[in-house]
Write a protein that holds these residues in place. Structure first.
Motif, short mmCIF file in Angstrom:
data_model
loop_
_atom_site.label_atom_id
_atom_site.label_comp_id
_atom_site.label_asym_id
_atom_site.label_seq_id
_atom_site.Cartn_x
_atom_site.Cartn_y
_atom_site.Cartn_z
N PRO A 114 -5.91 9.73 -19.86
CA PRO A 114 -5.33 10.32 -18.65
C PRO A 114 -3.94 10.93 -18.86
N ARG A 115 -3.09 10.28 -19.61
CA ARG A 115 -1.73 10.79 -19.83
C ARG A 115 -1.76 12.07 -20.67
N ASP A 116 -2.58 12.05 -21.74
CA ASP A 116 -2.71 13.24 -22.58
C ASP A 116 -3.30 14.41 -21.78
N ARG A 117 -4.23 14.08 -20.90
CA ARG A 117 -4.86 15.12 -20.08
C ARG A 117 -3.84 15.76 -19.13
N VAL A 118 -3.02 14.93 -18.47
CA VAL A 118 -1.98 15.44 -17.58
C VAL A 118 -1.02 16.33 -18.36
N ASP A 119 -0.61 15.89 -19.54
CA ASP A 119 0.31 16.68 -20.36
C ASP A 119 -0.30 18.02 -20.75
N LEU A 120 -1.57 18.02 -21.15
CA LEU A 120 -2.24 19.26 -21.54
C LEU A 120 -2.37 20.22 -20.36
N MET A 121 -2.80 19.69 -19.21
CA MET A 121 -2.97 20.54 -18.04
C MET A 121 -1.61 21.08 -17.57
N ALA A 122 -0.57 20.26 -17.65
CA ALA A 122 0.77 20.71 -17.26
C ALA A 122 1.25 21.83 -18.19
N ARG A 123 1.03 21.68 -19.50
CA ARG A 123 1.42 22.75 -20.44
C ARG A 123 0.70 24.04 -20.12
N ARG A 124 -0.60 23.96 -19.86
CA ARG A 124 -1.37 25.16 -19.53
C ARG A 124 -0.87 25.79 -18.24
N LEU A 125 -0.62 24.97 -17.23
CA LEU A 125 -0.19 25.48 -15.94
C LEU A 125 1.19 26.14 -16.04
N ARG A 126 2.13 25.48 -16.72
CA ARG A 126 3.47 26.05 -16.91
C ARG A 126 3.38 27.42 -17.58
N MET A 127 2.53 27.50 -18.58
CA MET A 127 2.40 28.75 -19.34
C MET A 127 1.90 29.88 -18.44
N VAL A 128 0.91 29.61 -17.62
CA VAL A 128 0.34 30.68 -16.79
C VAL A 128 1.26 31.02 -15.62
N LEU A 129 2.00 30.06 -15.10
CA LEU A 129 2.91 30.33 -13.98
C LEU A 129 4.10 31.19 -14.37
N ASP A 130 4.46 31.18 -15.64
CA ASP A 130 5.68 31.87 -16.10
C ASP A 130 5.34 32.97 -17.10
N PRO A 131 5.40 34.25 -16.70
CA PRO A 131 5.05 35.36 -17.59
C PRO A 131 5.83 35.39 -18.90
N GLN A 132 7.01 34.78 -18.92
CA GLN A 132 7.78 34.74 -20.17
C GLN A 132 7.11 33.84 -21.21
N ARG A 133 6.17 33.01 -20.79
CA ARG A 133 5.46 32.12 -21.71
C ARG A 133 4.06 32.62 -22.06
N TRP A 134 3.64 33.74 -21.46
CA TRP A 134 2.28 34.20 -21.64
C TRP A 134 1.96 34.53 -23.09
N ASP A 135 0.75 34.20 -23.47
CA ASP A 135 0.22 34.64 -24.75
C ASP A 135 -0.63 35.90 -24.49
N LYS A 136 -1.20 36.41 -25.54
CA LYS A 136 -1.98 37.66 -25.44
C LYS A 136 -3.17 37.50 -24.47
N THR A 137 -3.83 36.37 -24.52
CA THR A 137 -5.00 36.12 -23.67
C THR A 137 -4.60 36.08 -22.19
N THR A 138 -3.50 35.42 -21.88
CA THR A 138 -3.06 35.33 -20.49
C THR A 138 -2.63 36.70 -19.98
N ARG A 139 -1.92 37.45 -20.80
CA ARG A 139 -1.51 38.80 -20.39
C ARG A 139 -2.74 39.67 -20.12
N SER A 140 -3.73 39.54 -20.96
CA SER A 140 -4.99 40.28 -20.78
C SER A 140 -5.67 39.89 -19.47
N ALA A 141 -5.68 38.58 -19.18
CA ALA A 141 -6.28 38.10 -17.92
C ALA A 141 -5.52 38.67 -16.73
#
Length: 192
Positions: A100-127
């Motif tokens: 559960p803790r690892d899952r929360v950390d992973l989901m939080a990292r993913r969410l932070r990345m998508v919420l902030d365009p400065q963190r976007w990777d190529k796939t997120t920018r494409s989306a």
């Protein structure tokens, strides 16, 4: 393929238990001091998941736009993940994060990345560009919610819901899951 046949059973079970009209919801809320003039929240952005098996980057863009319209663009505090929340594909049962803790950390990292365009990777920018093309939005004007603080599991006392994302109806979600062979449909079965 036996796994593909089992997806049909899972789909029927979900339709019987939840109904074709069922929509999952993901609730976003705040706790703390929110200055709408500056768009800053000193406190927690809370994400309460209710089992949406198909919450993707495209959904986060919609939520980020809602939060920006509400004058929220920076969180100086916690990102609190509560309930049954995930974002993105896991590519099958064998790649699931079960702790559960690892899952929360992973989901939080993913969410932070998508919420902030400065963190976007190529796939997120494409989306983002694909969503803009479908909806007629300006791709040069992405929504942004920057989260400065750490992650915590569970919602703090006194948080207030401010935005709700509702999934597509269940048949649309099941159709999407049944097209792919990654077997992430197990997410639907988990909550049943």
């Amino acid at each position: 393929n036996p796994a593909s046949l089992i997806k049909v059973g899972t789909s029927l079970w979900a339709l019987e238990r939840l109904s074709p009209d069922h929509r999952y919801r993901t609730v976003f809320g705040v706790e703390g001091e929110w200055d709408k003039k500056t768009g800053r929240l000193e406190g927690s952005l809370v994400v309460q998941g209710w089992g949406d098996p198909d919450f993707q980057a495209e959904n986060v863009f919609l939520v980020a736009r809602m939060l920006n319209r509400l004058q929220l663009n920076r969180v100086e505090g916690w990102l609190a993940i509560d309930g049954d929340f995930w974002i993105g594909w896991e590519n099958g049962v064998e790649k699931r994060v079960l702790d559960p803790r690892d899952r929360v950390d992973l989901m939080a990292r993913r969410l932070r990345m998508v919420l902030d365009p400065q963190r976007w990777d190529k796939t997120t920018r494409s989306a983002w560009e694909a969503v803009c093309a479908r909806r007629g939005w300006d791709p040069a004007d992405p929504p942004r919610v920057e989260i400065v603080g750490s992650t915590r599991s569970g919602a703090p006392n006194g948080w207030v819901p401010v935005a709700v994302h509702r999934s597509n109806p269940l048949p649309v979600l099941l159709r999407r899951f049944n097209v792919y062979s990654n077997n992430d449909i197990v997410r639907v079965a988990d909550v049943l």
